[in-house]
Design a protein around this motif. Structure first.
Motif, PDB file in Angstrom:
ATOM      1  N   UNK A 104       9.930  -2.355  -8.317  1.00  0.00           N
ATOM      2  CA  UNK A 104      10.421  -2.893  -7.056  1.00  0.00           C
ATOM      3  C   UNK A 104       9.250  -3.159  -6.116  1.00  0.00           C
ATOM      4  N   UNK A 105       9.243  -4.346  -5.527  1.00  0.00           N
ATOM      5  CA  UNK A 105       8.205  -4.707  -4.562  1.00  0.00           C
ATOM      6  C   UNK A 105       8.902  -5.084  -3.256  1.00  0.00           C
ATOM      7  N   UNK A 106       8.658  -4.298  -2.213  1.00  0.00           N
ATOM      8  CA  UNK A 106       9.256  -4.547  -0.905  1.00  0.00           C
ATOM      9  C   UNK A 106       8.319  -5.388  -0.042  1.00  0.00           C
ATOM     10  N   UNK A 107       8.920  -6.250   0.765  1.00  0.00           N
ATOM     11  CA  UNK A 107       8.165  -6.976   1.779  1.00  0.00           C
ATOM     12  C   UNK A 107       9.131  -7.333   2.892  1.00  0.00           C
ATOM     13  N   UNK A 108       8.583  -7.714   4.062  1.00  0.00           N
ATOM     14  CA  UNK A 108       9.455  -8.099   5.158  1.00  0.00           C
ATOM     15  C   UNK A 108       8.685  -8.546   6.377  1.00  0.00           C
ATOM     16  N   UNK A 109       9.417  -8.708   7.471  1.00  0.00           N
ATOM     17  CA  UNK A 109       8.807  -9.131   8.734  1.00  0.00           C
ATOM     18  C   UNK A 109       8.239  -7.921   9.464  1.00  0.00           C
ATOM     19  N   UNK A 110       7.761  -8.160  10.686  1.00  0.00           N
ATOM     20  CA  UNK A 110       7.240  -7.098  11.555  1.00  0.00           C
ATOM     21  C   UNK A 110       6.226  -6.209  10.832  1.00  0.00           C
ATOM     22  N   UNK A 111       5.312  -6.857  10.104  1.00  0.00           N
ATOM     23  CA  UNK A 111       4.236  -6.116   9.418  1.00  0.00           C
ATOM     24  C   UNK A 111       4.767  -5.072   8.446  1.00  0.00           C
ATOM     25  N   UNK A 112       5.823  -5.461   7.725  1.00  0.00           N
ATOM     26  CA  UNK A 112       6.411  -4.599   6.694  1.00  0.00           C
ATOM     27  C   UNK A 112       7.058  -3.338   7.256  1.00  0.00           C
ATOM     28  N   UNK A 113       7.531  -3.445   8.464  1.00  0.00           N
ATOM     29  CA  UNK A 113       8.193  -2.337   9.141  1.00  0.00           C
ATOM     30  C   UNK A 113       9.339  -1.791   8.288  1.00  0.00           C
ATOM     31  N   UNK A 114      10.330  -2.640   7.968  1.00  0.00           N
ATOM     32  CA  UNK A 114      11.462  -2.169   7.178  1.00  0.00           C
ATOM     33  C   UNK A 114      11.160  -2.114   5.691  1.00  0.00           C
ATOM     34  N   UNK A 115      10.134  -2.793   5.248  1.00  0.00           N
ATOM     35  CA  UNK A 115       9.724  -2.662   3.857  1.00  0.00           C
ATOM     36  C   UNK A 115       9.261  -1.241   3.577  1.00  0.00           C
ATOM     37  N   UNK A 116       8.481  -0.675   4.500  1.00  0.00           N
ATOM     38  CA  UNK A 116       8.017   0.704   4.329  1.00  0.00           C
ATOM     39  C   UNK A 116       9.158   1.704   4.517  1.00  0.00           C
ATOM     40  N   UNK A 117      10.076   1.380   5.409  1.00  0.00           N
ATOM     41  CA  UNK A 117      11.280   2.199   5.591  1.00  0.00           C
ATOM     42  C   UNK A 117      12.062   2.257   4.280  1.00  0.00           C
ATOM     43  N   UNK A 118      12.195   1.102   3.619  1.00  0.00           N
ATOM     44  CA  UNK A 118      12.908   1.039   2.344  1.00  0.00           C
ATOM     45  C   UNK A 118      12.139   1.789   1.261  1.00  0.00           C
TER      46      UNK A 118
END
Length: 305
Positions: free
Chosen positions: A108-122
């Motif tokens: 699994x590779x997470x990415x997102x907006x806001x500098x990966x704010x919710x990616x790291x949360x996930x």
């Protein structure tokens, strides 16, 4: 449906033969394999063993355009149990993974907006459920878009599968009573990762994030303040290990101490947890996801401004 962008930069860098990540040899991260670069992601868009998961603070961005093959994680819907104000249970987590065609062996590779704010949360949340093959795309949407890489509005379909979920391992999570008990512990550091204005109580608790309501402003007594985005470069990537150590050590956030991160509802705190636990290798870091929304609403709990 036609792709929004079709330009993919051809960047040639050395790849690790074992993990395939494109990372600077001088990064100095304790666990560099938790990150992948945009080059690596671009080369694995058709890899069936890899599943991209977009987790945004702005949940409509996925519909605007996303990396081909990525599924959408809606943090307001997919992982929240609104009745218990908690995360989904073991069974519902397995159902979510089944829906996305994810097996226990899928990377699994997470990415997102806001500098990966919710990616790291996930990343933090999926770590609790014991999925070990997880990474974050360094730079998130910011870097992918800046490089004019491929985006699409086409929603992928994956065949359902069988995922065997584990009971949540909450050793990386901390609850209110433990925070209260540890207020006088000299070996513990409370790390408030909100903005300096939020920390100082200069903003209304609902001024910036209306869904994260709290009756009082301020911070937990004794907490140090290092805003979560202090760890990020202008291009959205993480700063080097040397820079990160300097930033946190200035607030006496050092690896010999137990560290508890918090923010408003735990999402920004999970980003700092990722930095401390995974990039710097601090051995005892936990996230207080109840955070200020819980603390600021409970009668009798002390507050500092």
């Amino acid at each position: 449906m036609a792709d929004i962008r079709t330009a993919i930069f051809d960047r040639k860098t050395e790849a690790s033969a074992e993990t395939g990540e494109y990372l600077s040899a001088s990064s100095g991260y304790a666990y560099p394999d938790v990150l992948v670069e945009t080059d690596w992601v671009a080369e694995h868009l058709s890899d069936p063993a890899v599943r991209l998961i977009e987790a945004d603070e702005d949940v409509i961005l996925y519909e605007v355009g996303h990396i081909p093959g990525a599924v959408k994680l809606d943090w307001q819907v997919d992982v929240q149990d609104h009745i218990n104000r908690d995360f989904i249970d073991q069974q519902r987590f397995a159902q979510l993974m089944n829906r996305w065609g994810i097996t226990n062996d899928t990377m699994l590779v997470f990415y997102g907006d806001k500098n990966n704010w919710y990616a790291c949360y996930s990343f933090w949340l999926f770590s609790m459920y014991g999925h070990t093959k997880i990474k974050v795309m360094n730079g998130g949407r910011t870097k992918w878009e800046a490089e004019r890489r491929l985006l699409t509005r086409e929603v992928p379909h994956y065949e359902a599968c069988v995922y065997h979920a584990q009971a949540p391992d909450e050793t990386i999570r901390v609850f209110r009573d433990d925070v209260i008990f540890g207020l006088k512990n000299p070996g513990r550091r409370l790390l408030d990762v909100r903005s300096q204005q939020e920390y100082a109580g200069e903003l209304s608790p609902t001024a910036e994030y209306s869904h994260e309501e709290a009756q009082r402003s301020g911070h937990i007594p004794g907490a140090r303040n290092v805003p979560w985005n202090s760890a990020i470069n202008e291009d959205g990537t993480f700063k080097s290990a040397e820079e990160l150590r300097r930033i946190y050590s200035c607030q006496d956030i050092t690896p010999d101490n137990e560290v508890v991160t918090y923010c408003q509802i735990g999402e920004r705190a999970a980003h700092s947890w990722f930095v401390l636990a995974k990039l710097l290798g601090y051995p005892r870091v936990r996230n207080y996801d109840g955070s200020w929304t819980e603390w600021g609403n409970i009668a009798g709990l002390p507050v500092e401004k």
